[in-house]
Write a protein that holds these residues in place. Structure first.
Motif, mmCIF file in Angstrom:
data_model
loop_
_atom_site.group_PDB
_atom_site.id
_atom_site.type_symbol
_atom_site.label_atom_id
_atom_site.label_comp_id
_atom_site.label_asym_id
_atom_site.label_seq_id
_atom_site.Cartn_x
_atom_site.Cartn_y
_atom_site.Cartn_z
ATOM 1 N N LYS A 132 0.768 -1.306 0.000
ATOM 2 C CA LYS A 132 -0.148 -0.032 -0.005
ATOM 3 C C LYS A 132 0.720 1.327 -0.067
ATOM 4 N N LEU A 133 2.171 1.159 -0.020
ATOM 5 C CA LEU A 133 2.924 2.416 -0.117
ATOM 6 C C LEU A 133 3.411 2.773 -1.294
ATOM 7 N N VAL A 134 2.823 4.013 -1.897
ATOM 8 C CA VAL A 134 3.000 4.394 -3.077
ATOM 9 C C VAL A 134 3.879 6.014 -3.237
ATOM 10 N N THR A 135 4.127 6.180 -4.414
ATOM 11 C CA THR A 135 4.833 7.368 -4.530
ATOM 12 C C THR A 135 3.634 8.440 -4.902
ATOM 13 N N THR A 136 2.610 8.021 -5.607
ATOM 14 C CA THR A 136 1.625 8.969 -5.944
ATOM 15 C C THR A 136 0.354 8.407 -5.671
ATOM 16 N N LEU A 137 -0.586 8.913 -4.766
ATOM 17 C CA LEU A 137 -1.989 8.431 -4.324
ATOM 18 C C LEU A 137 -2.737 8.452 -5.743
ATOM 19 N N GLY A 138 -3.690 7.348 -5.658
ATOM 20 C CA GLY A 138 -4.671 7.529 -6.832
ATOM 21 C C GLY A 138 -4.854 6.132 -7.548
ATOM 22 N N ALA A 139 -3.889 5.181 -7.321
ATOM 23 C CA ALA A 139 -4.320 3.946 -8.022
ATOM 24 C C ALA A 139 -5.440 3.216 -7.367
ATOM 25 N N PHE A 140 -5.507 3.474 -6.108
ATOM 26 C CA PHE A 140 -6.712 2.976 -5.232
ATOM 27 C C PHE A 140 -7.749 4.048 -5.440
ATOM 28 N N PRO A 141 -9.067 3.568 -5.871
ATOM 29 C CA PRO A 141 -10.028 4.408 -6.132
ATOM 30 C C PRO A 141 -10.429 5.197 -4.730
ATOM 31 N N LEU A 142 -10.502 6.642 -4.975
ATOM 32 C CA LEU A 142 -10.956 7.434 -3.801
ATOM 33 C C LEU A 142 -12.312 7.336 -3.266
ATOM 34 N N PRO A 143 -12.741 6.730 -2.218
ATOM 35 C CA PRO A 143 -13.856 6.720 -1.822
ATOM 36 C C PRO A 143 -14.499 7.957 -1.453
ATOM 37 N N VAL A 144 -15.703 8.258 -1.743
ATOM 38 C CA VAL A 144 -16.448 9.535 -1.439
ATOM 39 C C VAL A 144 -17.774 9.233 -1.075
ATOM 40 N N GLU A 145 -18.002 9.663 0.514
ATOM 41 C CA GLU A 145 -19.333 9.424 1.092
ATOM 42 C C GLU A 145 -20.232 10.527 0.678
ATOM 43 N N VAL A 146 -21.431 10.093 0.202
ATOM 44 C CA VAL A 146 -22.560 11.107 -0.551
ATOM 45 C C VAL A 146 -23.733 10.818 0.190
ATOM 46 N N ILE A 147 -24.523 11.921 0.415
ATOM 47 C CA ILE A 147 -26.170 11.867 0.583
ATOM 48 C C ILE A 147 -26.645 11.088 -0.798
ATOM 49 N N PRO A 148 -27.540 10.248 -0.322
ATOM 50 C CA PRO A 148 -28.204 9.565 -1.558
ATOM 51 C C PRO A 148 -28.773 10.569 -2.679
ATOM 52 N N ALA A 149 -29.458 11.628 -2.140
ATOM 53 C CA ALA A 149 -30.155 12.488 -3.133
ATOM 54 C C ALA A 149 -29.125 13.093 -4.167
ATOM 55 N N ALA A 150 -27.915 13.280 -3.596
ATOM 56 C CA ALA A 150 -26.851 13.859 -4.591
ATOM 57 C C ALA A 150 -25.912 13.141 -5.376
ATOM 58 N N ARG A 151 -26.397 11.869 -5.453
ATOM 59 C CA ARG A 151 -25.478 10.828 -6.153
ATOM 60 C C ARG A 151 -25.179 10.984 -7.644
ATOM 61 N N SER A 152 -26.223 11.671 -8.338
ATOM 62 C CA SER A 152 -25.713 12.038 -9.809
ATOM 63 C C SER A 152 -24.842 13.193 -9.732
ATOM 64 N N LEU A 153 -25.388 14.160 -8.975
ATOM 65 C CA LEU A 153 -24.739 15.654 -8.908
ATOM 66 C C LEU A 153 -23.268 15.379 -8.454
ATOM 67 N N ILE A 200 -18.305 19.990 -3.113
ATOM 68 C CA ILE A 200 -19.270 19.451 -3.891
ATOM 69 C C ILE A 200 -20.488 19.183 -3.017
ATOM 70 N N PRO A 201 -21.555 20.006 -3.429
ATOM 71 C CA PRO A 201 -22.679 19.884 -2.455
ATOM 72 C C PRO A 201 -23.307 18.390 -2.504
ATOM 73 N N GLY A 202 -23.522 17.748 -1.491
ATOM 74 C CA GLY A 202 -24.021 16.570 -1.126
ATOM 75 C C GLY A 202 -22.834 15.657 -0.700
ATOM 76 N N VAL A 203 -21.510 16.224 -0.879
ATOM 77 C CA VAL A 203 -20.254 15.226 -0.299
ATOM 78 C C VAL A 203 -20.470 15.278 1.175
ATOM 79 N N VAL A 204 -20.433 14.209 1.506
ATOM 80 C CA VAL A 204 -20.184 13.959 3.252
ATOM 81 C C VAL A 204 -18.711 14.221 3.682
ATOM 82 N N CYS A 205 -18.090 13.578 3.010
ATOM 83 C CA CYS A 205 -16.454 13.484 3.274
ATOM 84 C C CYS A 205 -15.787 12.629 2.394
ATOM 85 N N ASN A 206 -14.542 12.850 2.080
ATOM 86 C CA ASN A 206 -13.911 11.844 1.023
ATOM 87 C C ASN A 206 -12.723 11.295 1.683
#
Ligand code: 5RP
Length: 228
Positions: A132-153, A200-206
């Protein structure tokens, strides 16, 4: 078969870094210590070891229902974050870590509570295996917690950042929200990206832990433990 051997090896590395992390923090524990506890399979190994020294600290603040269950089953008292005076140490795993100790977390979907408890803690000790040790972050997909109504936005907002958003279907967080995994990000400025996604409105946390990185990173390799 090869995959099974790989995951067995990874589990051994997770267990060894979890045990090394307990050794690393044990001298800091006292009868008033409140410990912050993360989530995931590496943390599960850590909890297994922690149970043996439960008499050396006061109680824990947990980052997920899953960790709370394990802690309580092991006889460790779990208190609410709002009732905690001061959290001396937060111990957690990660999905990716850079040498700057910036992290991607949330593979297990507990990123919001993890970030809250990490922020509330004086010291954050992160434990990973070498894969899990990397030089640049991002190969692992970044999880974003989202309010359900804002999923598409939020999905559209992530596309504007050149990510490929994939909804983690059938997964509901402990806060009753959704997770969108942002694939294909090359994260060169983690602090900036963490703030932009949070806006981004609707994002709880990334799941980027750049603004509050780990203080100490323990990495298990086949040769032993490296501490950064
Ligand atoms: C959970 C997390 C975990 O720390 C991360 O997914 C690593 O998990 P594991 O120790 O099982 O590899 O962020 O939300």
């Amino acid at each position: 078969m090869a995959l099974e051997i790989k995951s067995l090896k990874q589990n051994e590395l997770k267990r060894s870094v979890a045990e090394a992390t307990l050794e690393h923090i044990e001298h800091k524990l006292n009868k008033d210590t409140v410990l912050g506890i993360g989530t995931g399979s590496t943390v599960n190994f850590f909890i297994e070891s922690l149970i043996h020294v439960r008499h050396k600290f006061d109680c824990a603040v947990s980052s997920s229902k899953a960790s709370t269950l394990l802690l309580e089953a092991g006889g460790i008292k779990v208190i609410d974050l709002n009732a905690a005076p001061e959290i001396a140490l937060y111990v957690d795993g990660a999905d990716e870590a850079s040498l700057e100790k910036q992290l991607i977390k949330g593979g297990g979907g507990a990123l919001t509570q993890e970030k809250i408890v990490a922020q509330a803690s004086e010291e954050f000790v992160c434990m990973i295996d070498q894969s899990k040790l990397v030089t640049t972050l991002g190969a692992f997909p970044l999880p974003v917690e989202v309010i359900p109504a804002a999923r598409s936005l939020v999905g559209r907002g992530l596309k504007e950042l050149n990510a490929t958003p994939i909804w983690r279907e059938s997964f509901i967080t402990d806060n009753n929200n959704l997770i969108i995994d942002a694939h294909d990000l090359v994260i060169t400025d983690g602090k900036k990206l963490e703030s932009i996604i949070n806006d981004i409105p609707g994002v709880v946390c990334n799941g980027l832990f750049s603004l509050r990185p780990a203080d100490t990173l323990l990495v298990s390799t086949v040769e032993g433990i490296d501490t950064y």
